[in-house]
Scaffold this motif. Structure first.
Motif, PDB file in Angstrom:
ATOM      1  N   LYS A  19       0.842  -1.191   0.000  1.00  0.00           N
ATOM      2  CA  LYS A  19       0.000   0.000   0.000  1.00  0.00           C
ATOM      3  C   LYS A  19       0.879   1.244   0.000  1.00  0.00           C
ATOM      4  O   LYS A  19       1.863   1.322   0.728  1.00  0.00           O
ATOM      5  CB  LYS A  19      -0.933  -0.007   1.205  1.00  0.00           C
ATOM      6  CG  LYS A  19      -1.955  -1.132   1.094  1.00  0.00           C
ATOM      7  CD  LYS A  19      -3.027  -1.024   2.112  1.00  0.00           C
ATOM      8  CE  LYS A  19      -4.051  -2.122   1.870  1.00  0.00           C
ATOM      9  NZ  LYS A  19      -5.142  -2.044   2.821  1.00  0.00           N
ATOM     10  N   PHE A  20       0.485   2.199  -0.831  1.00  0.00           N
ATOM     11  CA  PHE A  20       1.247   3.433  -0.999  1.00  0.00           C
ATOM     12  C   PHE A  20       1.141   4.292   0.247  1.00  0.00           C
ATOM     13  O   PHE A  20       0.076   4.440   0.824  1.00  0.00           O
ATOM     14  CB  PHE A  20       0.701   4.205  -2.206  1.00  0.00           C
ATOM     15  CG  PHE A  20       1.526   5.394  -2.580  1.00  0.00           C
ATOM     16  CD1 PHE A  20       2.671   5.243  -3.341  1.00  0.00           C
ATOM     17  CD2 PHE A  20       1.159   6.659  -2.174  1.00  0.00           C
ATOM     18  CE1 PHE A  20       3.436   6.345  -3.699  1.00  0.00           C
ATOM     19  CE2 PHE A  20       1.909   7.771  -2.527  1.00  0.00           C
ATOM     20  CZ  PHE A  20       3.049   7.606  -3.288  1.00  0.00           C
ATOM     21  N   TYR A  45      10.134   5.951  -2.285  1.00  0.00           N
ATOM     22  CA  TYR A  45       8.778   5.988  -1.731  1.00  0.00           C
ATOM     23  C   TYR A  45       8.652   5.031  -0.558  1.00  0.00           C
ATOM     24  O   TYR A  45       9.309   3.980  -0.530  1.00  0.00           O
ATOM     25  CB  TYR A  45       7.762   5.582  -2.808  1.00  0.00           C
ATOM     26  CG  TYR A  45       7.699   6.549  -3.958  1.00  0.00           C
ATOM     27  CD1 TYR A  45       6.812   7.617  -3.935  1.00  0.00           C
ATOM     28  CD2 TYR A  45       8.524   6.395  -5.065  1.00  0.00           C
ATOM     29  CE1 TYR A  45       6.748   8.517  -4.989  1.00  0.00           C
ATOM     30  CE2 TYR A  45       8.469   7.284  -6.121  1.00  0.00           C
ATOM     31  CZ  TYR A  45       7.579   8.344  -6.079  1.00  0.00           C
ATOM     32  OH  TYR A  45       7.525   9.235  -7.124  1.00  0.00           O
ATOM     33  N   LYS A  67       5.001   9.927  -8.377  1.00  0.00           N
ATOM     34  CA  LYS A  67       3.828   9.156  -7.964  1.00  0.00           C
ATOM     35  C   LYS A  67       3.099   9.914  -6.866  1.00  0.00           C
ATOM     36  O   LYS A  67       3.682  10.225  -5.831  1.00  0.00           O
ATOM     37  CB  LYS A  67       4.225   7.763  -7.452  1.00  0.00           C
ATOM     38  CG  LYS A  67       5.026   6.948  -8.444  1.00  0.00           C
ATOM     39  CD  LYS A  67       4.244   6.700  -9.702  1.00  0.00           C
ATOM     40  CE  LYS A  67       5.054   5.932 -10.715  1.00  0.00           C
ATOM     41  NZ  LYS A  67       4.332   5.680 -11.933  1.00  0.00           N
ATOM     42  N   GLU A  68       1.844  10.196  -7.084  1.00  0.00           N
ATOM     43  CA  GLU A  68       1.031  10.892  -6.102  1.00  0.00           C
ATOM     44  C   GLU A  68      -0.281  10.141  -5.908  1.00  0.00           C
ATOM     45  O   GLU A  68      -1.361  10.690  -6.085  1.00  0.00           O
ATOM     46  CB  GLU A  68       0.771  12.336  -6.555  1.00  0.00           C
ATOM     47  CG  GLU A  68       2.043  13.138  -6.639  1.00  0.00           C
ATOM     48  CD  GLU A  68       1.822  14.567  -7.079  1.00  0.00           C
ATOM     49  OE1 GLU A  68       2.132  15.471  -6.283  1.00  0.00           O
ATOM     50  OE2 GLU A  68       1.341  14.770  -8.212  1.00  0.00           O
ATOM     51  N   TYR A  69      -0.145   8.867  -5.549  1.00  0.00           N
ATOM     52  CA  TYR A  69      -1.317   8.028  -5.333  1.00  0.00           C
ATOM     53  C   TYR A  69      -1.964   8.367  -3.996  1.00  0.00           C
ATOM     54  O   TYR A  69      -1.325   8.935  -3.105  1.00  0.00           O
ATOM     55  CB  TYR A  69      -0.937   6.546  -5.347  1.00  0.00           C
ATOM     56  CG  TYR A  69      -0.321   6.080  -6.651  1.00  0.00           C
ATOM     57  CD1 TYR A  69      -0.850   6.453  -7.878  1.00  0.00           C
ATOM     58  CD2 TYR A  69       0.793   5.259  -6.651  1.00  0.00           C
ATOM     59  CE1 TYR A  69      -0.282   6.015  -9.069  1.00  0.00           C
ATOM     60  CE2 TYR A  69       1.361   4.816  -7.828  1.00  0.00           C
ATOM     61  CZ  TYR A  69       0.815   5.195  -9.033  1.00  0.00           C
ATOM     62  OH  TYR A  69       1.382   4.762 -10.204  1.00  0.00           O
ATOM     63  N   ASP A  70      -3.221   7.969  -3.846  1.00  0.00           N
ATOM     64  CA  ASP A  70      -3.912   8.140  -2.571  1.00  0.00           C
ATOM     65  C   ASP A  70      -3.217   7.317  -1.495  1.00  0.00           C
ATOM     66  O   ASP A  70      -2.670   6.238  -1.773  1.00  0.00           O
ATOM     67  CB  ASP A  70      -5.373   7.686  -2.671  1.00  0.00           C
ATOM     68  CG  ASP A  70      -6.222   8.618  -3.528  1.00  0.00           C
ATOM     69  OD1 ASP A  70      -5.833   9.788  -3.692  1.00  0.00           O
ATOM     70  OD2 ASP A  70      -7.254   8.158  -4.035  1.00  0.00           O
ATOM     71  N   TYR A  71      -3.267   7.820  -0.269  1.00  0.00           N
ATOM     72  CA  TYR A  71      -2.720   7.080   0.867  1.00  0.00           C
ATOM     73  C   TYR A  71      -3.462   5.750   0.984  1.00  0.00           C
ATOM     74  O   TYR A  71      -4.685   5.702   0.886  1.00  0.00           O
ATOM     75  CB  TYR A  71      -2.882   7.904   2.144  1.00  0.00           C
ATOM     76  CG  TYR A  71      -2.282   7.250   3.359  1.00  0.00           C
ATOM     77  CD1 TYR A  71      -0.915   7.246   3.549  1.00  0.00           C
ATOM     78  CD2 TYR A  71      -3.098   6.640   4.307  1.00  0.00           C
ATOM     79  CE1 TYR A  71      -0.354   6.649   4.662  1.00  0.00           C
ATOM     80  CE2 TYR A  71      -2.549   6.041   5.424  1.00  0.00           C
ATOM     81  CZ  TYR A  71      -1.176   6.045   5.601  1.00  0.00           C
ATOM     82  OH  TYR A  71      -0.633   5.441   6.705  1.00  0.00           O
ATOM     83  N   ALA A  73      -3.508   3.385  -1.183  1.00  0.00           N
ATOM     84  CA  ALA A  73      -3.869   2.794  -2.473  1.00  0.00           C
ATOM     85  C   ALA A  73      -3.019   1.548  -2.676  1.00  0.00           C
ATOM     86  O   ALA A  73      -1.817   1.543  -2.393  1.00  0.00           O
ATOM     87  CB  ALA A  73      -3.632   3.794  -3.594  1.00  0.00           C
ATOM     88  N   VAL A  75      -0.756  -0.916  -4.510  1.00  0.00           N
ATOM     89  CA  VAL A  75       0.186  -0.769  -5.619  1.00  0.00           C
ATOM     90  C   VAL A  75       0.970  -2.056  -5.823  1.00  0.00           C
ATOM     91  O   VAL A  75       0.924  -2.965  -4.999  1.00  0.00           O
ATOM     92  CB  VAL A  75       1.170   0.403  -5.374  1.00  0.00           C
ATOM     93  CG1 VAL A  75       0.451   1.732  -5.363  1.00  0.00           C
ATOM     94  CG2 VAL A  75       1.969   0.201  -4.106  1.00  0.00           C
ATOM     95  N   VAL A 105       3.169   0.969  -9.729  1.00  0.00           N
ATOM     96  CA  VAL A 105       1.901   1.217 -10.423  1.00  0.00           C
ATOM     97  C   VAL A 105       0.728   0.804  -9.539  1.00  0.00           C
ATOM     98  O   VAL A 105       0.863  -0.053  -8.661  1.00  0.00           O
ATOM     99  CB  VAL A 105       1.840   0.469 -11.771  1.00  0.00           C
ATOM    100  CG1 VAL A 105       2.895   0.981 -12.732  1.00  0.00           C
ATOM    101  CG2 VAL A 105       1.999  -1.026 -11.587  1.00  0.00           C
ATOM    102  N   LEU A 106      -0.423   1.425  -9.789  1.00  0.00           N
ATOM    103  CA  LEU A 106      -1.628   1.026  -9.080  1.00  0.00           C
ATOM    104  C   LEU A 106      -1.969  -0.404  -9.457  1.00  0.00           C
ATOM    105  O   LEU A 106      -1.869  -0.781 -10.626  1.00  0.00           O
ATOM    106  CB  LEU A 106      -2.800   1.950  -9.429  1.00  0.00           C
ATOM    107  CG  LEU A 106      -2.743   3.344  -8.836  1.00  0.00           C
ATOM    108  CD1 LEU A 106      -3.876   4.192  -9.395  1.00  0.00           C
ATOM    109  CD2 LEU A 106      -2.824   3.295  -7.321  1.00  0.00           C
TER     110      LEU A 106
END
Length: 126
Positions: A19-20, A45, A67-71, A73, A75, A105-106
């Motif tokens: 998880k991001f 990251y 990368k600016e994914y949701d907390y 998210a 991956v 990547v997601l």
């Protein structure tokens, strides 16, 4: 022993669900005079790893967009590799592990398709 290409990792067994969390740092290129330039070499990251039971840090090349994914998210890593850096000490050496990947990547959710028959039963009354 020297592993020029690092240690290739089985992502699912090693990391489990990832998880991001956030961007940890950007590593910049040094100029010839030793000063730090504005050019970014790689980004590291923080990812939460269920398989490791803790936060891990993974670096990807700067050529890959930020990368600016949701907390939290979910991956996955593309071609992760583990490697080491050894520092000589008075008593031998200290060894630090680091992880690199080609990309983060997601994770694609697998869609479940239900095949329900949309044919109503026809009952004839007599």
């Amino acid at each position: 022993m020297r592993l020029a290409e690092g240690i290739v990792i089985d992502k699912d067994k090693t990391f489990g669900t990832l998880k991001f969390s956030a961007l940890r740092r950007e590593v910049r290129v040094n100029n010839e005079d030793g000063t730090v330039s504005d050019e970014i070499k790689e980004r590291t990251y923080d990812l939460k790893s269920r398989g490791q039971g803790q936060m891990i840090q993974v670096s990807i090349p700067a050529a890959i967009p930020l990368k600016e994914y949701d907390y939290n998210a979910e991956v996955e890593l593309f071609n992760p590799v583990a490697n080491t850096v050894a520092t000589a000490t008075f008593r031998g050496a200290d060894v630090d592990w680091y992880l690199k990947a080609e990309d983060i990547v997601l994770k694609k959710k697998q869609s479940i398709i239900s095949h329900s028959q949309n044919q109503p039963s026809q009952m004839k009354e007599k």
